[in-house]
Design a protein around this motif. Structure first.
Motif, short mmCIF file in Angstrom:
data_model
loop_
_atom_site.label_atom_id
_atom_site.label_comp_id
_atom_site.label_asym_id
_atom_site.label_seq_id
_atom_site.Cartn_x
_atom_site.Cartn_y
_atom_site.Cartn_z
N MET A 11 0.82 -0.99 0.12
CA MET A 11 -0.18 -0.49 -0.13
C MET A 11 0.99 1.37 0.18
SD MET A 11 -3.14 -0.93 2.41
CE MET A 11 -3.61 -2.31 2.36
N PHE A 12 2.03 0.53 0.62
CA PHE A 12 3.04 2.16 0.86
C PHE A 12 4.00 2.07 -0.44
CE2 PHE A 12 1.18 1.81 4.28
CZ PHE A 12 0.81 3.77 5.28
N MET A 13 4.50 0.95 -1.19
CA MET A 13 5.47 0.86 -2.15
C MET A 13 5.44 -0.48 -2.75
SD MET A 13 9.05 0.27 -0.22
CE MET A 13 10.35 0.79 -1.67
N PRO A 14 6.01 -0.57 -3.79
CA PRO A 14 6.03 -2.13 -4.86
C PRO A 14 7.50 -2.60 -3.20
CG PRO A 14 5.85 -0.41 -6.19
CD PRO A 14 6.23 0.17 -4.67
N PRO A 15 7.21 -4.19 -3.09
CA PRO A 15 7.68 -4.81 -2.40
C PRO A 15 9.52 -4.50 -2.74
CG PRO A 15 5.69 -5.66 -1.75
CD PRO A 15 5.65 -4.55 -2.92
N GLN A 16 9.50 -4.88 -4.42
CA GLN A 16 10.21 -4.86 -5.09
C GLN A 16 11.68 -3.67 -4.80
OE1 GLN A 16 7.61 -5.39 -6.14
NE2 GLN A 16 6.95 -7.21 -6.43
N ARG A 17 10.87 -2.89 -5.07
CA ARG A 17 11.76 -1.48 -4.43
C ARG A 17 12.64 -0.94 -2.83
NH1 ARG A 17 8.15 2.99 -7.60
NH2 ARG A 17 8.61 2.02 -9.43
N LEU A 18 12.44 -2.18 -2.25
CA LEU A 18 12.89 -2.40 -0.84
C LEU A 18 14.56 -2.37 -0.99
CD1 LEU A 18 10.99 -4.41 1.91
CD2 LEU A 18 11.65 -1.94 1.64
N GLU A 19 15.47 -1.11 -0.87
CA GLU A 19 16.46 -0.96 -0.82
C GLU A 19 17.35 -2.44 0.30
OE1 GLU A 19 18.35 1.32 -3.07
OE2 GLU A 19 20.44 0.70 -3.10
N TYR A 20 16.71 -1.97 1.61
CA TYR A 20 17.80 -2.53 2.79
C TYR A 20 16.56 -3.25 3.30
CZ TYR A 20 21.08 0.43 1.48
OH TYR A 20 21.99 0.95 0.51
N ILE A 21 16.64 -4.69 3.92
CA ILE A 21 16.12 -4.67 5.15
C ILE A 21 17.20 -5.42 6.48
CG2 ILE A 21 15.19 -6.90 5.81
CD1 ILE A 21 14.17 -7.38 2.63
N LEU A 22 16.92 -4.73 7.20
CA LEU A 22 17.61 -4.59 8.49
C LEU A 22 17.16 -5.68 9.63
CD1 LEU A 22 20.01 -2.35 10.43
CD2 LEU A 22 18.57 -2.75 11.43
N LEU A 23 18.01 -6.18 9.92
CA LEU A 23 17.87 -7.28 11.44
C LEU A 23 18.04 -7.02 12.65
CD1 LEU A 23 17.52 -10.74 9.42
CD2 LEU A 23 16.13 -8.93 9.17
#
Ligand code: FE2
Ligand code: FE2
Length: 255
Positions: free
Chosen positions: A58-70
């Motif tokens: 709803m906020f952005m296409p998930p494919q445009r995630l640049e980083y995922i931080l754990l």
């Protein structure tokens, strides 16, 4: 429902706080969007993955995630990592000392060349021109633990530090009365945070930052400078973890 708590037209911060199913630990997932790119913080476990993707879209296409931080190695932080590796090209940011645990989270072949080992001293990321700081928060509560500071929204994403277990009938999104909120943080912090020494060092570090809000991985956010100040001072004065266990003389062979 997702809460967008910062939006200046280019830069947005969103909290997803109600995606945990029945019996799961309530957790907040945070999304920072800058321009066309995004960074997802502590995305959560496998059960949450499909719900998270629907909300994120709803906020952005998930494919445009640049980083995922754990922020650390706990399952409520990143057990669903496999799914994100399959549907995005995001770089996974993970504390260096936990790197060898990555194959326990996901297929090793999927993670190859996609993991950024964040050194103990932390670092800075470039999110399409926006600088995102990765801060050392080791031992709070994990021995290799990161926090994220976003200088544009002036938000400190504090992971498990500041976590609260709110009453299910009244899960308020932001703290309005610090003193009455302490009861929902205390039990967790007294046991899970390791010692007053580490808490004091953290407080000394974050007093150097310009913070408008503190956003923990569980429970309510601390909104506004006065609330932020009260929280930092509370942490600075905590007697917790080893301080208390030593007092209790817990190291005895059980009868
Ligand atoms: Fe944790
Ligand atoms: Fe957690």
């Amino acid at each position: 429902m997702a809460i967008e708590f910062f939006n200046d037209g280019t830069h947005r911060c969103i909290c997803f706080n109600d995606l945990a199913g029945e019996g799961e630990v309530q957790a907040n997932q945070f999304l920072i969007v800058h321009g066309a790119k995004g960074m997802l913080l502590d995305p959560g476990g496998t059960k949450l993955f499909s719900r998270m993707i629907v909300e994120l879209a709803m906020f952005m296409p998930p494919q445009r995630l640049e980083y995922i931080l754990l922020s650390h190695q706990d399952p409520d932080v990143g057990a669903g990592l496999n799914g994100y590796l399959l549907i995005t090209d995001a770089t996974i940011c993970f504390p260096s000392i936990w790197l060898r645990f990555i194959p326990a989270f996901c297929a090793k072949s999927l993670a190859a060349d996609r993991v950024l080992s964040v050194p103990d001293e932390g670092g800075r990321l470039d999110l399409q021109g926006a600088e995102i700081m990765l801060l050392p928060a080791h031992f709070l509560h994990s021995s290799g633990n990161l926090q994220v500071y976003d200088p544009i929204s002036k938000t400190l994403f504090s992971g498990d530090l500041g976590a609260s277990l709110l009453p299910p009938e009244d899960p308020y999104p932001t703290v309005s009365d610090f003193d009455s909120h302490v009861q929902y943080m205390e039990g967790f912090h007294l046991r899970y945070m390791p010692s007053s020494r580490v808490c004091r060092e953290w407080a000394a570090m974050v007093r150097n930052l310009d913070i408008e809000r503190i956003a923990p991985q569980h429970g309510a956010m601390f909104e506004g400078r006065e609330m932020v100040q009260q929280f930092i001072e509370w942490v600075a004065g905590l007697q917790c973890g080893a301080d208390r266990l030593a007092e209790a003389g817990i190291y005895r062979v059980p009868e």
